[in-house]
Design a protein around this motif. Structure first.
Motif, PDB file in Angstrom:
ATOM      1  N   CYS A  12     -50.628  -6.720  -1.180  1.00 24.39           N
ATOM      2  CA  CYS A  12     -49.769  -6.024  -1.903  1.00 24.39           C
ATOM      3  C   CYS A  12     -49.233  -4.920  -1.219  1.00 24.39           C
ATOM      4  O   CYS A  12     -47.815  -4.427  -1.011  1.00 24.39           O
ATOM      5  CB  CYS A  12     -50.168  -5.400  -3.306  1.00 24.39           C
ATOM      6  SG  CYS A  12     -50.921  -6.474  -4.614  1.00 24.39           S
ATOM      7  N   GLN A  70     -45.149  -4.496   0.304  1.00 21.76           N
ATOM      8  CA  GLN A  70     -44.503  -3.213  -0.092  1.00 21.76           C
ATOM      9  C   GLN A  70     -44.138  -2.606   1.591  1.00 21.76           C
ATOM     10  O   GLN A  70     -42.847  -1.914   1.377  1.00 21.76           O
ATOM     11  CB  GLN A  70     -45.253  -2.106  -0.627  1.00 21.76           C
ATOM     12  CG  GLN A  70     -45.640  -2.383  -2.056  1.00 21.76           C
ATOM     13  CD  GLN A  70     -46.759  -1.378  -2.781  1.00 21.76           C
ATOM     14  OE1 GLN A  70     -46.270  -0.271  -3.186  1.00 21.76           O
ATOM     15  NE2 GLN A  70     -47.878  -1.814  -3.017  1.00 21.76           N
ATOM     16  N   GLU A  71     -44.872  -2.624   2.559  1.00 16.47           N
ATOM     17  CA  GLU A  71     -44.488  -2.108   3.908  1.00 16.47           C
ATOM     18  C   GLU A  71     -43.166  -3.049   4.323  1.00 16.47           C
ATOM     19  O   GLU A  71     -42.290  -2.384   5.093  1.00 16.47           O
ATOM     20  CB  GLU A  71     -45.680  -2.372   4.861  1.00 16.47           C
ATOM     21  CG  GLU A  71     -46.815  -1.323   4.726  1.00 16.47           C
ATOM     22  CD  GLU A  71     -47.707  -1.552   5.434  1.00 16.47           C
ATOM     23  OE1 GLU A  71     -48.077  -2.753   6.065  1.00 16.47           O
ATOM     24  OE2 GLU A  71     -48.733  -0.476   5.383  1.00 16.47           O
ATOM     25  N   ALA A  92     -40.864  -4.645   2.655  1.00 19.99           N
ATOM     26  CA  ALA A  92     -39.982  -4.497   1.547  1.00 19.99           C
ATOM     27  C   ALA A  92     -38.374  -4.913   1.566  1.00 19.99           C
ATOM     28  O   ALA A  92     -37.891  -5.558   1.122  1.00 19.99           O
ATOM     29  CB  ALA A  92     -40.040  -3.113   0.559  1.00 19.99           C
ATOM     30  N   GLU A  96     -36.831  -6.518  -7.469  1.00 18.67           N
ATOM     31  CA  GLU A  96     -37.217  -5.205  -7.999  1.00 18.67           C
ATOM     32  C   GLU A  96     -38.392  -5.551  -8.916  1.00 18.67           C
ATOM     33  O   GLU A  96     -39.407  -4.692  -9.219  1.00 18.67           O
ATOM     34  CB  GLU A  96     -36.086  -4.421  -8.597  1.00 18.67           C
ATOM     35  CG  GLU A  96     -35.119  -3.892  -7.561  1.00 18.67           C
ATOM     36  CD  GLU A  96     -35.784  -3.537  -6.413  1.00 18.67           C
ATOM     37  OE1 GLU A  96     -36.441  -2.557  -6.483  1.00 18.67           O
ATOM     38  OE2 GLU A  96     -35.390  -3.482  -5.202  1.00 18.67           O
ATOM     39  N   LEU A 113     -41.534  -6.356  -6.963  1.00 20.51           N
ATOM     40  CA  LEU A 113     -42.000  -5.283  -6.224  1.00 20.51           C
ATOM     41  C   LEU A 113     -42.567  -4.268  -7.476  1.00 20.51           C
ATOM     42  O   LEU A 113     -43.729  -3.833  -6.968  1.00 20.51           O
ATOM     43  CB  LEU A 113     -40.983  -4.504  -5.695  1.00 20.51           C
ATOM     44  CG  LEU A 113     -41.332  -3.285  -4.656  1.00 20.51           C
ATOM     45  CD1 LEU A 113     -41.985  -4.016  -3.513  1.00 20.51           C
ATOM     46  CD2 LEU A 113     -40.021  -2.689  -4.101  1.00 20.51           C
ATOM     47  N   LYS A 114     -42.196  -4.011  -8.512  1.00 23.67           N
ATOM     48  CA  LYS A 114     -42.766  -3.580  -9.464  1.00 23.67           C
ATOM     49  C   LYS A 114     -44.289  -3.966  -9.808  1.00 23.67           C
ATOM     50  O   LYS A 114     -45.347  -3.381 -10.206  1.00 23.67           O
ATOM     51  CB  LYS A 114     -41.850  -3.276 -10.529  1.00 23.67           C
ATOM     52  CG  LYS A 114     -42.495  -2.368 -11.806  1.00 23.67           C
ATOM     53  CD  LYS A 114     -41.425  -2.450 -13.243  1.00 23.67           C
ATOM     54  CE  LYS A 114     -42.307  -1.380 -14.024  1.00 23.67           C
ATOM     55  NZ  LYS A 114     -41.258  -1.380 -15.427  1.00 23.67           N
ATOM     56  N   VAL A 166     -45.982  -5.965  -7.856  1.00 25.31           N
ATOM     57  CA  VAL A 166     -47.131  -5.622  -6.740  1.00 25.31           C
ATOM     58  C   VAL A 166     -47.590  -4.307  -6.833  1.00 25.31           C
ATOM     59  O   VAL A 166     -48.649  -4.025  -6.448  1.00 25.31           O
ATOM     60  CB  VAL A 166     -46.157  -5.969  -5.262  1.00 25.31           C
ATOM     61  CG1 VAL A 166     -46.950  -5.475  -4.316  1.00 25.31           C
ATOM     62  CG2 VAL A 166     -45.863  -7.486  -5.333  1.00 25.31           C
ATOM     63  N   GLN A 167     -46.596  -3.350  -7.235  1.00 23.46           N
ATOM     64  CA  GLN A 167     -47.076  -1.843  -7.200  1.00 23.46           C
ATOM     65  C   GLN A 167     -48.282  -1.587  -8.413  1.00 23.46           C
ATOM     66  O   GLN A 167     -49.107  -1.030  -8.151  1.00 23.46           O
ATOM     67  CB  GLN A 167     -45.967  -1.091  -7.389  1.00 23.46           C
ATOM     68  CG  GLN A 167     -45.075  -0.845  -5.916  1.00 23.46           C
ATOM     69  CD  GLN A 167     -43.938  -0.333  -6.535  1.00 23.46           C
ATOM     70  OE1 GLN A 167     -43.294  -0.208  -7.623  1.00 23.46           O
ATOM     71  NE2 GLN A 167     -42.966   0.038  -5.344  1.00 23.46           N
ATOM     72  N   GLN A 223     -51.586  -3.372  -7.185  1.00 25.47           N
ATOM     73  CA  GLN A 223     -52.261  -2.714  -6.131  1.00 25.47           C
ATOM     74  C   GLN A 223     -52.895  -1.378  -6.819  1.00 25.47           C
ATOM     75  O   GLN A 223     -54.069  -0.954  -6.625  1.00 25.47           O
ATOM     76  CB  GLN A 223     -51.354  -2.219  -5.130  1.00 25.47           C
ATOM     77  CG  GLN A 223     -52.133  -1.464  -4.033  1.00 25.47           C
ATOM     78  CD  GLN A 223     -51.243  -0.413  -3.263  1.00 25.47           C
ATOM     79  OE1 GLN A 223     -49.902  -0.786  -3.068  1.00 25.47           O
ATOM     80  NE2 GLN A 223     -51.803   0.631  -2.372  1.00 25.47           N
TER      81      GLN A 223
END
Length: 209
Positions: free
Chosen positions: A35, A39-40, A42, A57, A60-61, A63-64, A67
């Motif tokens: 995760c 993000q790194e 992205a 998006e 990514l949400k 993934v966040q 984590q």
């Protein structure tokens, strides 16, 4: 076996935790690392994203969220199979978690072949469920005209516009329009008769002047 009859990602994850509790701490560490890496990277990932069922998006949400849950609830996730399954395999977290889980057993050498076998079988079941299960948006309680898309969009936010079967905007003219709407946030095409998602178009054409 019992787990062959599980119908949901949560149910499958519950079985996995119950059968292999000692594998969970290392698994959580791996998912957390994946995760962070996603993000790194992205911006690069966004440019190559190609998934009609999920916007970048939304991914990514998810993934966040995964984590964050691991960071703050690691001990509880290790101890409780129910908390593990309901926290990491619910809604968009399920897509992220089983992606990482499959990556874990296909790219890392696992000392327990039974764990690997079960993960791969359950992953295939999850993929089949995602591909076969129809999507439906919802509406505000007691207000059927106040739609809420799966991405969180509502009429007062980005809104919904009448469209054709491809998702391109059109005027809702009787006889020419098939009661379809496009979500202007995620690109889901929605049948207003039953709120089922019938397709995706992340870049719909606007109405012609």
């Amino acid at each position: 076996m019992k787990y062959e009859n599980q119908l949901t990602p949560q149910g499958n994850a519950l079985i996995l935790h119950q059968m292999f509790p000692s594998e969970i701490p290392k698994l959580l560490g791996y998912i957390e690392d994946v995760c962070i890496t996603i993000q790194e990277d992205a911006e690069r990932n966004r440019k190559v994203w190609n998934n009609e069922r999920l916007t970048f998006e939304q991914w990514l949400k998810g993934v966040q969220r995964v984590q964050s849950k691991i960071t703050y609830y690691r001990t509880a996730l290790c101890k409780s199979a129910h908390f593990f399954s309901s926290s990491l395999f619910n809604d968009n977290t399920a897509i992220v978690s089983h992606y990482c889980l499959n990556l874990y057993v296909t790219t890392m050498i696992q000392p327990n072949p039974q764990f690997t076998q079960l993960v791969q079988m359950l992953h295939n079941k999850w993929i089949g469920q995602i591909e076969q299960a129809p999507e439906y948006i919802t509406h505000a309680e007691n207000y059927p005209d106040q739609w809420v898309c799966l991405c969180g969009n509502q009429a007062e936010s980005d809104g919904f516009y009448s469209c054709n079967e491809k998702g391109d905007q059109i005027e809702p003219i009787e006889g020419e329009w098939d009661e379809l709407y496009i979500c202007m946030r995620c690109g889901r095409i929605i049948d207003q008769r039953n709120l089922q998602v019938t397709g995706y178009n992340p870049h719909p054409k606007p109405l012609e002047d």
